[in-house]
Design a protein around this motif. Structure first.
Motif, PDB file in Angstrom:
ATOM      1  N   HIS A  33      68.413 -12.863  -0.316  1.00  0.00           N
ATOM      2  CA  HIS A  33      68.345 -13.786   0.816  1.00  0.00           C
ATOM      3  C   HIS A  33      68.091 -13.059   2.130  1.00  0.00           C
ATOM      4  CE1 HIS A  33      70.554 -15.989  -2.283  1.00  0.00           C
ATOM      5  NE2 HIS A  33      70.116 -17.085  -1.711  1.00  0.00           N
ATOM      6  N   ALA A  34      68.511 -11.788   2.182  1.00  0.00           N
ATOM      7  CA  ALA A  34      68.388 -11.045   3.436  1.00  0.00           C
ATOM      8  C   ALA A  34      66.939 -10.759   3.806  1.00  0.00           C
ATOM      9  CB  ALA A  34      69.166  -9.734   3.331  1.00  0.00           C
ATOM     10  N   VAL A  35      66.028 -10.759   2.823  1.00  0.00           N
ATOM     11  CA  VAL A  35      64.627 -10.460   3.127  1.00  0.00           C
ATOM     12  C   VAL A  35      63.914 -11.650   3.761  1.00  0.00           C
ATOM     13  CG1 VAL A  35      64.544  -8.835   1.206  1.00  0.00           C
ATOM     14  CG2 VAL A  35      63.711 -11.160   0.869  1.00  0.00           C
ATOM     15  N   LEU A  36      64.551 -12.817   3.774  1.00  0.00           N
ATOM     16  CA  LEU A  36      63.851 -14.030   4.217  1.00  0.00           C
ATOM     17  C   LEU A  36      63.379 -13.987   5.668  1.00  0.00           C
ATOM     18  CD1 LEU A  36      62.835 -16.787   3.465  1.00  0.00           C
ATOM     19  CD2 LEU A  36      65.091 -17.735   4.002  1.00  0.00           C
ATOM     20  N   PRO A  37      64.183 -13.511   6.654  1.00  0.00           N
ATOM     21  CA  PRO A  37      63.667 -13.495   8.037  1.00  0.00           C
ATOM     22  C   PRO A  37      62.408 -12.644   8.188  1.00  0.00           C
ATOM     23  CG  PRO A  37      66.024 -13.109   8.007  1.00  0.00           C
ATOM     24  CD  PRO A  37      65.575 -13.052   6.590  1.00  0.00           C
ATOM     25  N   GLY A  38      62.382 -11.469   7.538  1.00  0.00           N
ATOM     26  CA  GLY A  38      61.195 -10.624   7.621  1.00  0.00           C
ATOM     27  C   GLY A  38      59.987 -11.292   7.003  1.00  0.00           C
ATOM     28  N   ALA A  39      60.212 -11.949   5.863  1.00  0.00           N
ATOM     29  CA  ALA A  39      59.095 -12.666   5.230  1.00  0.00           C
ATOM     30  C   ALA A  39      58.614 -13.803   6.114  1.00  0.00           C
ATOM     31  CB  ALA A  39      59.547 -13.204   3.868  1.00  0.00           C
ATOM     32  N   GLY A  48      56.572 -12.319   8.930  1.00  0.00           N
ATOM     33  CA  GLY A  48      55.258 -11.964   8.380  1.00  0.00           C
ATOM     34  C   GLY A  48      54.381 -13.180   8.182  1.00  0.00           C
ATOM     35  N   PHE A  49      54.998 -14.285   7.771  1.00  0.00           N
ATOM     36  CA  PHE A  49      54.276 -15.551   7.600  1.00  0.00           C
ATOM     37  C   PHE A  49      53.703 -16.035   8.933  1.00  0.00           C
ATOM     38  CE2 PHE A  49      54.634 -20.178   8.031  1.00  0.00           C
ATOM     39  CZ  PHE A  49      53.780 -20.612   7.029  1.00  0.00           C
ATOM     40  N   LEU A  50      54.502 -15.925   9.994  1.00  0.00           N
ATOM     41  CA  LEU A  50      54.031 -16.391  11.299  1.00  0.00           C
ATOM     42  C   LEU A  50      52.930 -15.485  11.848  1.00  0.00           C
ATOM     43  CD1 LEU A  50      57.358 -17.428  13.071  1.00  0.00           C
ATOM     44  CD2 LEU A  50      55.664 -18.877  11.926  1.00  0.00           C
ATOM     45  N   ILE A  51      53.114 -14.158  11.710  1.00  0.00           N
ATOM     46  CA  ILE A  51      52.116 -13.223  12.247  1.00  0.00           C
ATOM     47  C   ILE A  51      50.787 -13.364  11.517  1.00  0.00           C
ATOM     48  CG2 ILE A  51      51.544 -10.768  12.475  1.00  0.00           C
ATOM     49  CD1 ILE A  51      54.495 -10.227  12.946  1.00  0.00           C
ATOM     50  N   ALA A  52      50.839 -13.504  10.171  1.00  0.00           N
ATOM     51  CA  ALA A  52      49.608 -13.628   9.382  1.00  0.00           C
ATOM     52  C   ALA A  52      49.007 -15.019   9.477  1.00  0.00           C
ATOM     53  CB  ALA A  52      49.908 -13.278   7.927  1.00  0.00           C
ATOM     54  N   GLY A  53      49.801 -15.987   9.939  1.00  0.00           N
ATOM     55  CA  GLY A  53      49.285 -17.348  10.058  1.00  0.00           C
ATOM     56  C   GLY A  53      49.210 -18.084   8.740  1.00  0.00           C
ATOM     57  N   GLY A  96      55.649  -9.419   2.480  1.00  0.00           N
ATOM     58  CA  GLY A  96      56.371  -8.393   1.739  1.00  0.00           C
ATOM     59  C   GLY A  96      56.832  -7.264   2.629  1.00  0.00           C
ATOM     60  N   LEU A  97      55.948  -6.809   3.538  1.00  0.00           N
ATOM     61  CA  LEU A  97      56.323  -5.747   4.470  1.00  0.00           C
ATOM     62  C   LEU A  97      57.465  -6.198   5.374  1.00  0.00           C
ATOM     63  CD1 LEU A  97      55.755  -2.934   5.605  1.00  0.00           C
ATOM     64  CD2 LEU A  97      54.049  -3.975   7.132  1.00  0.00           C
ATOM     65  N   GLY A  98      57.370  -7.434   5.861  1.00  0.00           N
ATOM     66  CA  GLY A  98      58.454  -7.966   6.688  1.00  0.00           C
ATOM     67  C   GLY A  98      59.755  -8.061   5.915  1.00  0.00           C
ATOM     68  N   GLY A  99      59.669  -8.451   4.641  1.00  0.00           N
ATOM     69  CA  GLY A  99      60.869  -8.543   3.812  1.00  0.00           C
ATOM     70  C   GLY A  99      61.524  -7.191   3.599  1.00  0.00           C
ATOM     71  N   VAL A 152      60.726 -20.373   9.515  1.00  0.00           N
ATOM     72  CA  VAL A 152      59.654 -21.043   8.766  1.00  0.00           C
ATOM     73  C   VAL A 152      59.545 -22.504   9.169  1.00  0.00           C
ATOM     74  CG1 VAL A 152      58.850 -21.714   6.474  1.00  0.00           C
ATOM     75  CG2 VAL A 152      59.865 -19.460   6.821  1.00  0.00           C
ATOM     76  N   SER A 153      60.694 -23.165   9.352  1.00  0.00           N
ATOM     77  CA  SER A 153      60.653 -24.593   9.676  1.00  0.00           C
ATOM     78  C   SER A 153      60.078 -24.849  11.063  1.00  0.00           C
ATOM     79  CB  SER A 153      62.062 -25.196   9.573  1.00  0.00           C
ATOM     80  OG  SER A 153      62.920 -24.579  10.520  1.00  0.00           O
ATOM     81  N   LEU A 154      60.153 -23.847  11.981  1.00  0.00           N
ATOM     82  CA  LEU A 154      59.629 -24.041  13.331  1.00  0.00           C
ATOM     83  C   LEU A 154      58.100 -24.100  13.345  1.00  0.00           C
ATOM     84  CD1 LEU A 154      61.924 -21.726  15.494  1.00  0.00           C
ATOM     85  CD2 LEU A 154      61.846 -24.228  15.488  1.00  0.00           C
ATOM     86  N   ARG A 155      57.461 -23.271  12.505  1.00  0.00           N
ATOM     87  CA  ARG A 155      55.998 -23.179  12.562  1.00  0.00           C
ATOM     88  C   ARG A 155      55.308 -23.665  11.290  1.00  0.00           C
ATOM     89  NH1 ARG A 155      54.075 -19.709  16.513  1.00  0.00           N
ATOM     90  NH2 ARG A 155      55.477 -19.838  18.310  1.00  0.00           N
ATOM     91  N   GLY A 156      55.983 -23.666  10.173  1.00  0.00           N
ATOM     92  CA  GLY A 156      55.332 -24.023   8.916  1.00  0.00           C
ATOM     93  C   GLY A 156      55.681 -25.434   8.477  1.00  0.00           C
ATOM     94  N   SER A 157      55.113 -25.803   7.326  1.00  0.00           N
ATOM     95  CA  SER A 157      55.391 -27.123   6.769  1.00  0.00           C
ATOM     96  C   SER A 157      56.479 -27.013   5.707  1.00  0.00           C
ATOM     97  CB  SER A 157      54.119 -27.687   6.148  1.00  0.00           C
ATOM     98  OG  SER A 157      53.725 -26.878   5.048  1.00  0.00           O
ATOM     99  N   ASN A 158      56.892 -28.159   5.197  1.00  0.00           N
ATOM    100  CA  ASN A 158      57.879 -28.150   4.120  1.00  0.00           C
ATOM    101  C   ASN A 158      57.333 -27.454   2.877  1.00  0.00           C
ATOM    102  OD1 ASN A 158      59.799 -29.492   5.630  1.00  0.00           O
ATOM    103  ND2 ASN A 158      59.104 -31.522   4.974  1.00  0.00           N
ATOM    104  N   ILE A 159      56.022 -27.588   2.654  1.00  0.00           N
ATOM    105  CA  ILE A 159      55.411 -26.932   1.481  1.00  0.00           C
ATOM    106  C   ILE A 159      55.465 -25.410   1.645  1.00  0.00           C
ATOM    107  CG2 ILE A 159      53.245 -26.611   0.226  1.00  0.00           C
ATOM    108  CD1 ILE A 159      52.583 -29.499   0.823  1.00  0.00           C
TER     109      ILE A 159
END
Length: 287
Positions: free
Chosen positions: A52-58, A61-66, A74-77, A118-125
């Motif tokens: 669970h601890a890797v989630l913020p980094g992931a 990474g999701f936000l930076i990569a778009g 993975g690098l963020g995790g 993730v919920s701030l910028r991404g979708s539920n999917i």
């Protein structure tokens, strides 16, 4: 329907099934031995906390990569997992809190922060993909990433096998003889984080630890020596991946949860059938 149609045709026909199977085999080879060492150290729940601890980094990474860029996530995790491991070690050594308590505190904060990001910028999917993984969507880049982590893990384990095992059973002795006990401890946590990130690519943050701990528990029921435990854990994880993919393909089920449920089924069967299992105790004269 023939045996070929059941067991081989899905992998011959579809490339995504072949890539998913290779990913499961790689995860088994790397995560299986790491899970065995976690159980020997009585740190089974630490693996769950680290997943669970890797989630913020992931999430970052999701936000930076778009989007769902597996290398960036993975690098963020890896970075987030190492930060939590270092902070937990620092807290356990400077306060009255034990290491499991500090891990639990940081992983809860990390899980909440990751879901919020993730919920701030991404979708539920997107959030579902991060939490539960997309093993059937693994591409060649992600497969190289998982394979690279597995290769690195096996090489490191081969190089530091003896001191790492000594640090597992008697950390005080290793510190008194060489003084590198803490270094081996953090190297081991680094391997845990790497393999959880590899599992996160396929199974998501909530189930990445499944192919690490369930096969390790199976191995501990069947084997008495450490090399045999590691081999059985790797095989059990690979078999869980193969059987889970077959079942999910023919019954149209979600692949990730099915793989973990197959691993859980093997664990339950081992509880009954292993040399110290329930059946031998109930019917000692017939088995």
């Amino acid at each position: 329907m023939s045996l070929y149609d059941i067991f081989l045709d899905p992998f011959v026909e579809y490339g995504f099934m072949r890539r998913a199977l290779i990913a499961c085999v790689c995860l088994g080879l790397g995560s299986g031995p790491i899970g065995v060492l976690l159980m020997l150290r009585r740190m089974s729940l630490v693996g769950d906390a680290m997943s669970h601890a890797v989630l913020p980094g992931a999430a970052i990474g999701f936000l930076i990569a778009g989007g769902l860029s597996l290398p960036a996530m993975g690098l963020g995790g890896v970075v987030a997992g190492l930060i939590v491991a270092l902070l937990s070690g620092l807290v356990s050594r400077t306060t009255v809190l034990k290491e499991d308590a500090s891990f639990a505190s940081f992983y809860l904060a990390s899980l909440a922060a990751g879901v919020l990001i993730v919920s701030l910028r991404g979708s539920n999917i997107d959030l579902l993909h991060v939490l539960f993984g997309t093993i059937l969507a693994i591409d060649s880049t992600a497969l190289y990433f998982v394979g690279g982590i597995t290769s690195f893990t096996l090489v490191v384990l081969a190089v530091v096998y003896r001191p790492l095992i000594a640090e597992c059973f008697d950390p005080g002795f290793l510190r008194s003889v060489r003084g590198y006990g803490s270094a081996y401890h953090f190297l081991f946590l680094f391997l845990v984080v790497l393999n959880l990130v590899a599992g996160f690519q396929a199974l998501g943050t909530l189930m990445a630890v499944g192919l690490m701990m369930l096969p390790a528990a199976v191995a501990q029921l069947w084997a008495k020596t450490l090399p045999a435990m590691m081999a059985i854990a790797a095989v059990a994880a690979a078999v869980s991946g193969f059987a889970g993919l077959i079942v999910s393909y023919h019954w149209d089920l979600a692949s990730g949860p099915t793989i973990i449920l197959i691993a859980a089924f093997i664990y339950c069967a081992s509880l009954l059938l292993c040399p110290s299992g329930a059946l031998r105790r109930l019917f000692p004269a017939r088995i």
